[in-house]
Design a protein around this motif. Structure first.
Motif, PDB file in Angstrom:
ATOM      1  N   ARG A 112       0.824  -1.219   0.000  1.00 17.79           N
ATOM      2  CA  ARG A 112       0.000   0.000   0.000  1.00 17.79           C
ATOM      3  C   ARG A 112       0.855   1.265   0.000  1.00 17.79           C
ATOM      4  NH1 ARG A 112      -1.269   3.703   3.315  1.00 17.79           N
ATOM      5  NH2 ARG A 112      -0.273   2.720   5.107  1.00 17.79           N
ATOM      6  N   LYS A 113       1.838   1.323   0.915  1.00 23.40           N
ATOM      7  CA  LYS A 113       2.679   2.527   1.013  1.00 23.40           C
ATOM      8  C   LYS A 113       3.425   2.786  -0.293  1.00 23.40           C
ATOM      9  CE  LYS A 113       5.308   2.982   4.734  1.00 23.40           C
ATOM     10  NZ  LYS A 113       6.148   2.526   5.863  1.00 23.40           N
ATOM     11  N   THR A 114       3.909   1.713  -0.924  1.00 22.44           N
ATOM     12  CA  THR A 114       4.653   1.872  -2.174  1.00 22.44           C
ATOM     13  C   THR A 114       3.735   2.378  -3.284  1.00 22.44           C
ATOM     14  OG1 THR A 114       6.134   0.103  -1.493  1.00 22.44           O
ATOM     15  CG2 THR A 114       6.155   0.691  -3.828  1.00 22.44           C
ATOM     16  N   ASN A 115       2.545   1.796  -3.380  1.00 26.72           N
ATOM     17  CA  ASN A 115       1.586   2.276  -4.376  1.00 26.72           C
ATOM     18  C   ASN A 115       1.308   3.766  -4.191  1.00 26.72           C
ATOM     19  OD1 ASN A 115       1.320  -0.231  -5.530  1.00 26.72           O
ATOM     20  ND2 ASN A 115      -0.722  -0.646  -4.736  1.00 26.72           N
ATOM     21  N   GLU A 116       1.130   4.173  -2.933  1.00 24.40           N
ATOM     22  CA  GLU A 116       0.802   5.577  -2.655  1.00 24.40           C
ATOM     23  C   GLU A 116       1.941   6.506  -3.053  1.00 24.40           C
ATOM     24  OE1 GLU A 116      -0.439   6.008   1.406  1.00 24.40           O
ATOM     25  OE2 GLU A 116      -2.330   4.942   1.077  1.00 24.40           O
ATOM     26  N   VAL A 117       3.166   6.119  -2.710  1.00 28.50           N
ATOM     27  CA  VAL A 117       4.324   6.968  -3.024  1.00 28.50           C
ATOM     28  C   VAL A 117       4.518   7.071  -4.538  1.00 28.50           C
ATOM     29  CG1 VAL A 117       6.837   7.153  -2.871  1.00 28.50           C
ATOM     30  CG2 VAL A 117       5.526   6.578  -0.846  1.00 28.50           C
ATOM     31  N   ILE A 118       4.488   5.919  -5.213  1.00 23.29           N
ATOM     32  CA  ILE A 118       4.732   5.942  -6.665  1.00 23.29           C
ATOM     33  C   ILE A 118       3.624   6.724  -7.376  1.00 23.29           C
ATOM     34  CG2 ILE A 118       4.944   4.555  -8.767  1.00 23.29           C
ATOM     35  CD1 ILE A 118       6.284   2.370  -7.095  1.00 23.29           C
ATOM     36  N   GLU A 119       2.401   6.533  -6.919  1.00 22.41           N
ATOM     37  CA  GLU A 119       1.290   7.260  -7.564  1.00 22.41           C
ATOM     38  C   GLU A 119       1.414   8.766  -7.313  1.00 22.41           C
ATOM     39  OE1 GLU A 119      -3.570   7.183  -7.873  1.00 22.41           O
ATOM     40  OE2 GLU A 119      -2.544   5.443  -7.016  1.00 22.41           O
ATOM     41  N   ALA A 120       1.827   9.137  -6.086  1.00 17.98           N
ATOM     42  CA  ALA A 120       1.988  10.564  -5.771  1.00 17.98           C
ATOM     43  C   ALA A 120       3.074  11.200  -6.639  1.00 17.98           C
ATOM     44  CB  ALA A 120       2.330  10.726  -4.289  1.00 17.98           C
ATOM     45  N   VAL A 121       4.155  10.440  -6.891  1.00 12.82           N
ATOM     46  CA  VAL A 121       5.288  10.981  -7.647  1.00 12.82           C
ATOM     47  C   VAL A 121       5.046  10.952  -9.158  1.00 12.82           C
ATOM     48  CG1 VAL A 121       7.727  10.557  -8.238  1.00 12.82           C
ATOM     49  CG2 VAL A 121       6.991  10.478  -5.854  1.00 12.82           C
ATOM     50  N   THR A 122       4.434   9.871  -9.646  1.00 10.58           N
ATOM     51  CA  THR A 122       4.335   9.680 -11.103  1.00 10.58           C
ATOM     52  C   THR A 122       2.915   9.803 -11.651  1.00 10.58           C
ATOM     53  OG1 THR A 122       3.960   7.277 -10.969  1.00 10.58           O
ATOM     54  CG2 THR A 122       6.263   8.039 -10.995  1.00 10.58           C
ATOM     55  N   GLY A 123       1.916   9.708 -10.765  1.00 13.01           N
ATOM     56  CA  GLY A 123       0.528   9.712 -11.230  1.00 13.01           C
ATOM     57  C   GLY A 123       0.076   8.372 -11.785  1.00 13.01           C
ATOM     58  N   LEU A 124       0.938   7.356 -11.694  1.00 15.22           N
ATOM     59  CA  LEU A 124       0.611   6.046 -12.275  1.00 15.22           C
ATOM     60  C   LEU A 124       0.007   5.108 -11.238  1.00 15.22           C
ATOM     61  CD1 LEU A 124       3.878   5.458 -14.356  1.00 15.22           C
ATOM     62  CD2 LEU A 124       1.665   6.261 -15.211  1.00 15.22           C
ATOM     63  N   LYS A 125      -0.975   4.323 -11.661  1.00 11.19           N
ATOM     64  CA  LYS A 125      -1.549   3.275 -10.797  1.00 11.19           C
ATOM     65  C   LYS A 125      -0.767   1.990 -11.030  1.00 11.19           C
ATOM     66  CE  LYS A 125      -6.265   4.232  -9.452  1.00 11.19           C
ATOM     67  NZ  LYS A 125      -5.713   5.015  -8.388  1.00 11.19           N
ATOM     68  N   MET A 126      -0.440   1.287  -9.960  1.00 15.27           N
ATOM     69  CA  MET A 126       0.374   0.081 -10.068  1.00 15.27           C
ATOM     70  C   MET A 126      -0.472  -1.145 -10.405  1.00 15.27           C
ATOM     71  SD  MET A 126       3.468   1.089  -9.497  1.00 15.27           S
ATOM     72  CE  MET A 126       2.855   2.376 -10.562  1.00 15.27           C
ATOM     73  N   LYS A 127       0.011  -1.928 -11.384  1.00 15.04           N
ATOM     74  CA  LYS A 127      -0.688  -3.196 -11.641  1.00 15.04           C
ATOM     75  C   LYS A 127       0.247  -4.400 -11.551  1.00 15.04           C
ATOM     76  CE  LYS A 127      -0.695  -2.563 -16.685  1.00 15.04           C
ATOM     77  NZ  LYS A 127      -1.538  -2.537 -17.870  1.00 15.04           N
ATOM     78  N   TRP A 128       1.521  -4.158 -11.256  1.00  8.61           N
ATOM     79  CA  TRP A 128       2.488  -5.259 -11.126  1.00  8.61           C
ATOM     80  C   TRP A 128       3.225  -5.139  -9.800  1.00  8.61           C
ATOM     81  CZ3 TRP A 128       2.313  -9.260 -14.250  1.00  8.61           C
ATOM     82  CH2 TRP A 128       1.811  -9.096 -15.557  1.00  8.61           C
ATOM     83  N   PHE A 129       3.462  -6.289  -9.182  1.00 11.96           N
ATOM     84  CA  PHE A 129       4.234  -6.351  -7.933  1.00 11.96           C
ATOM     85  C   PHE A 129       5.365  -7.360  -8.107  1.00 11.96           C
ATOM     86  CE2 PHE A 129       4.787  -8.635  -3.784  1.00 11.96           C
ATOM     87  CZ  PHE A 129       5.485  -7.623  -3.155  1.00 11.96           C
TER      88      PHE A 129
END
Length: 223
Positions: A112-129
């Motif tokens: 969750r924290k990683t998704n939030e940080v990456i989305e905040a920085v890049t605007g991208l939603k994560m679909k791969w882990f």
């Protein structure tokens, strides 16, 4: 007169799709699809990242970068540079734990924290882990799935963190390359120096280098 531009290719859709299957790690794309993907895990190696991005750009290749959340928080400009290169971005946990041995709650927090940080920085939603060091248990994959994410593994490992010579790394990859391969990399000197040769040699084998999402897409490449 025969005109190939007037040929119509109609793809018959598969009866079973990936989303119909139970959550499971994905190690490779379809073996009949003439593609490979570079999976680049980033939690360190800033000094080699820009060189690698320059080589990918020069050769018109898009890769999938898995970013650690903590790294992304400290290096937002580099994360934006990866996005700016048109590359795909995935989640590589927040603090690089052994996902196999942490609790379900801790696993959820890492993702969750990683998704939030990456989305905040890049605007991208994560679909791969991509679990650090490829370590996971079934529950890890199910938790990633609950976030709407697939878990990615690999079928060819550069083992670049051991600092092999570029020649050893290239031989290691090219001797194991296959259609549908997922090739694991990190930003290291060995990989930065090998990248262009790998791209050229892989293309000589009539394989395209594409993102992970493109590799697993049911749509075939254009005939």
């Amino acid at each position: 007169v025969f005109d190939k531009d007037k040929l119509v290719f109609q793809q018959v859709p598969a009866k079973i799709h990936m989303e119909d299957l139970d959550p499971a790690p994905i190690y490779r794309a379809h073996p009949e699809k003439p593609v490979v993907s570079f999976l680049i895990n980033v939690a360190w190696g800033n000094e080699y990242l820009q060189d690698m991005l320059a080589v990918l750009k020069k050769n018109n290749v898009k890769a999938t970068f898995f970013l650690e959340g903590n790294w992304t928080k400290k290096n937002p400009d580099l994360a934006k540079m990866i996005k700016g290169g048109g590359h795909e971005i995935g989640n590589h946990s927040y603090s690089h734990p052994d996902m196999k041995n942490i609790s379900a709650q801790a696993t959820r927090e890492e993702i969750r924290k990683t998704n939030e940080v990456i989305e905040a920085v890049t605007g991208l939603k994560m679909k791969w882990f991509a679990p650090p060091s490829g370590s996971y248990r079934d529950e890890t994959v199910k938790i990633a799935d609950s976030f709407g994410m697939e878990t990615a593994m690999w079928s060819v490992d550069t083992i670049d963190w051991q600092k092999p010579s570029p020649e050893v790394l290239q031989q290691r990859v090219l001797s194991k390359i296959h259609p549908g391969a997922f090739i694991l990399m990190h930003p290291t000197e060995s990989t930065a120096k090998s990248l262009e040769t790998l791209i050229i040699e892989i293309k000589k084998k009539d394989l395209d280098v594409v993102t992970l999402s493109e590799a697993v897409d049911e749509e075939r490449s254009n005939p």
